[in-house]
Design a protein around this motif. Structure first.
Motif, short mmCIF file in Angstrom:
data_model
loop_
_atom_site.label_atom_id
_atom_site.label_comp_id
_atom_site.label_asym_id
_atom_site.label_seq_id
_atom_site.Cartn_x
_atom_site.Cartn_y
_atom_site.Cartn_z
N PRO A 149 32.34 28.75 30.84
CA PRO A 149 33.67 28.97 30.26
C PRO A 149 33.57 28.66 28.77
N SER A 150 34.68 28.71 28.05
CA SER A 150 34.66 28.36 26.63
C SER A 150 34.32 26.87 26.46
N ALA A 151 33.61 26.54 25.36
CA ALA A 151 33.08 25.19 25.15
C ALA A 151 34.06 24.30 24.39
N ASN A 152 35.30 24.27 24.87
CA ASN A 152 36.33 23.40 24.27
C ASN A 152 36.82 22.43 25.34
N LEU A 153 37.54 21.39 24.93
CA LEU A 153 38.25 20.58 25.92
C LEU A 153 39.36 21.45 26.48
N ALA A 204 33.05 17.82 32.00
CA ALA A 204 32.94 17.68 30.53
C ALA A 204 34.16 18.24 29.82
N LYS A 205 34.73 19.33 30.34
CA LYS A 205 35.88 19.98 29.70
C LYS A 205 37.22 19.41 30.13
N GLY A 206 37.22 18.72 31.28
CA GLY A 206 38.50 18.33 31.87
C GLY A 206 39.21 19.57 32.41
N ARG A 207 38.43 20.50 32.97
CA ARG A 207 39.00 21.78 33.42
C ARG A 207 39.41 21.67 34.89
N PRO A 208 40.60 22.18 35.26
CA PRO A 208 41.01 22.15 36.67
C PRO A 208 39.98 22.92 37.51
N PRO A 253 42.35 25.00 21.60
CA PRO A 253 41.90 26.35 21.23
C PRO A 253 40.40 26.51 21.48
N SER A 254 39.98 27.69 21.90
CA SER A 254 38.56 27.95 22.15
C SER A 254 37.76 27.79 20.86
N PRO A 255 36.48 27.38 20.99
CA PRO A 255 35.66 27.10 19.80
C PRO A 255 34.97 28.35 19.26
MG MG Z 1 38.66 28.75 28.06
#
Ligand code: MG
Ligand code: AMP
Length: 347
Positions: free
Chosen positions: A144-148, A57-61, A152-154
């Motif tokens: 983790p933080s709920a941003n893409l 959902a985040k596109g996080r590595p 910047p973190s939400p």
């Molecule tokens: Mg984060």
């Protein structure tokens, strides 16, 4: 995907909504929840498949591990191999609150959470909605933080909706994050005789507060400097480009008069000043303010919203007035220097 919006402002009055969020999480869903640091994107920490959906959902590595959130101290022993006295001391003083502790992980932590590391990051948030949802689930939440990834973190529900609406099962609509920056991360994992606790990421629990509890600590060089080529990141999150708006950010270190003179001299189409409220009067270019120079907590609270506003308002360059590096200011500086991709002008 249809994202369920779940308004929760009080765990006592919004009991049904707390149950609704917990229900989605029990089914292996991904739900954004408020915390006092920033909004988090949560899944059952014991369910590797649910946790994998956070990364998608985040596109996080996948090599960037997550923080596991607990609602009571009794949840900790299942997550870690052992609890050193230093961790007990930190928990007594600063939990619930914006402090994450890295410890050796237990077998119950799936690889998706720890990104294959032998350690796990754990935190007990002070936000009562977050703790109410974890308590209703009965299991810890990896979040983790709920941003893409990369943005910047939400710090508000609107930021989360902007980034993740349609990508996750649920978003809890709640109050703005009280602190506004991610948690302090300190590592106590596998300390050999004589080795000190290590600050990996600064936050609202300051180095002074850590020293009060633990004695001397080490501050990882990556807190203030770009990771050297070839050095392994002690906290994988620190190696990625972070908190970056589309605008090019240049971090400007100097007193008020010098900063204002610099910003005015570099006026150009699309440029703005990312500055303190006290700076605004002297500027001849548009100002986007992030709190007050005499109140570092207000800077922490305002920074990520200000970074998002740069893009909303279409600026292409931002001259950011650097904060003092002590207390919470160290955390604000740490985020800004990453937003600036380590471009710093010393006046
Ligand atoms: Mg984060
Ligand atoms: P976020 O919640 O999005 O700020 O991401 C969590 C942060 O904690 C990232 O910077 C991770 O690299 C860091 N982190 C999580 N688990 C560990 C761990 N086991 N060791 C070191 N850093 C970690």
């Amino acid at each position: 995907m249809q994202t369920k919006r779940i308004p929760i402002h009080s765990i006592l009055e919004d009991h049904e909504q707390v149950e609704e969020a917990a229900g989605l999480l029990r089914q292996g869903g991904v739900v954004a929840i408020p915390t006092e640091t920033v909004y988090g994107l949560a899944a059952n920490a014991y369910d590797g498949a649910a946790v994998a959906k956070i990364f998608a959902a985040k596109g996080r590595p996948m090599d960037n591990p997550l923080i596991v959130h607990i609602s009571e101290f009794d949840m900790l022993p299942d997550l870690v191999e052992d609890i050193p006295e230093a961790a007990m001391e930190l928990a007594r003083r600063y939990w619930p609150g914006p402090l994450t502790i890295i410890l050796k992980k237990s077998d119950r932590i799936p690889d998706e959470v720890s990104a294959g590391l032998p350690t796990v990051a754990v935190r007990m948030p002070s936000n009562t909605v977050a703790r109410g949802i974890i308590g209703a689930c009965g299991f810890p939440l990896a979040a983790p933080s709920a941003n893409l990834s990369g943005s910047p973190s939400p710090t508000t529900a609107d930021h989360v909706l902007h980034d993740l609406d349609g990508r996750v099962e649920g978003i809890v609509i709640s109050d703005d994050a009280a602190v506004g920056l991610e948690s302090t991360v300190v590592s106590l994992a596998g300390l050999a005789e004589g080795e000190r606790p290590r600050l990996l990421r600064p936050g609202a629990v300051t180095p002074e507060m850590l020293r009060d509890a633990l004695g001397e600590i080490d501050i990882d060089p990556a807190v203030l400097h770009q990771l050297e080529e070839g050095r392994k990141a002690p906290s994988p999150g620190m190696k990625y480009k972070h908190y970056a708006p589309k605008a090019r950010v240049i971090l400007v270190e100097g007193d008020r008069a010098a900063y204002i003179e610099y910003a005015n001299r570099h006026a150009k189409e699309g440029a703005c000043a990312l500055c303190f409220e006290e700076d605004a009067a002297g500027l001849q270019i548009p100002a986007v303010t992030y709190g007050r120079a005499d109140a570092p907590d207000s800077e922490a609270h305002a920074l990520f919203d200000a970074l998002r506003r740069l893009d909303e308002e279409g600026y292409t360059t931002a001259y950011a007035h650097a904060p003092d590096k002590d207390g919470v200011g160290l955390a604000v500086y740490n985020r800004l220097i990453r937003a600036a991709a380590f471009q710093v002008v010393q006046l």
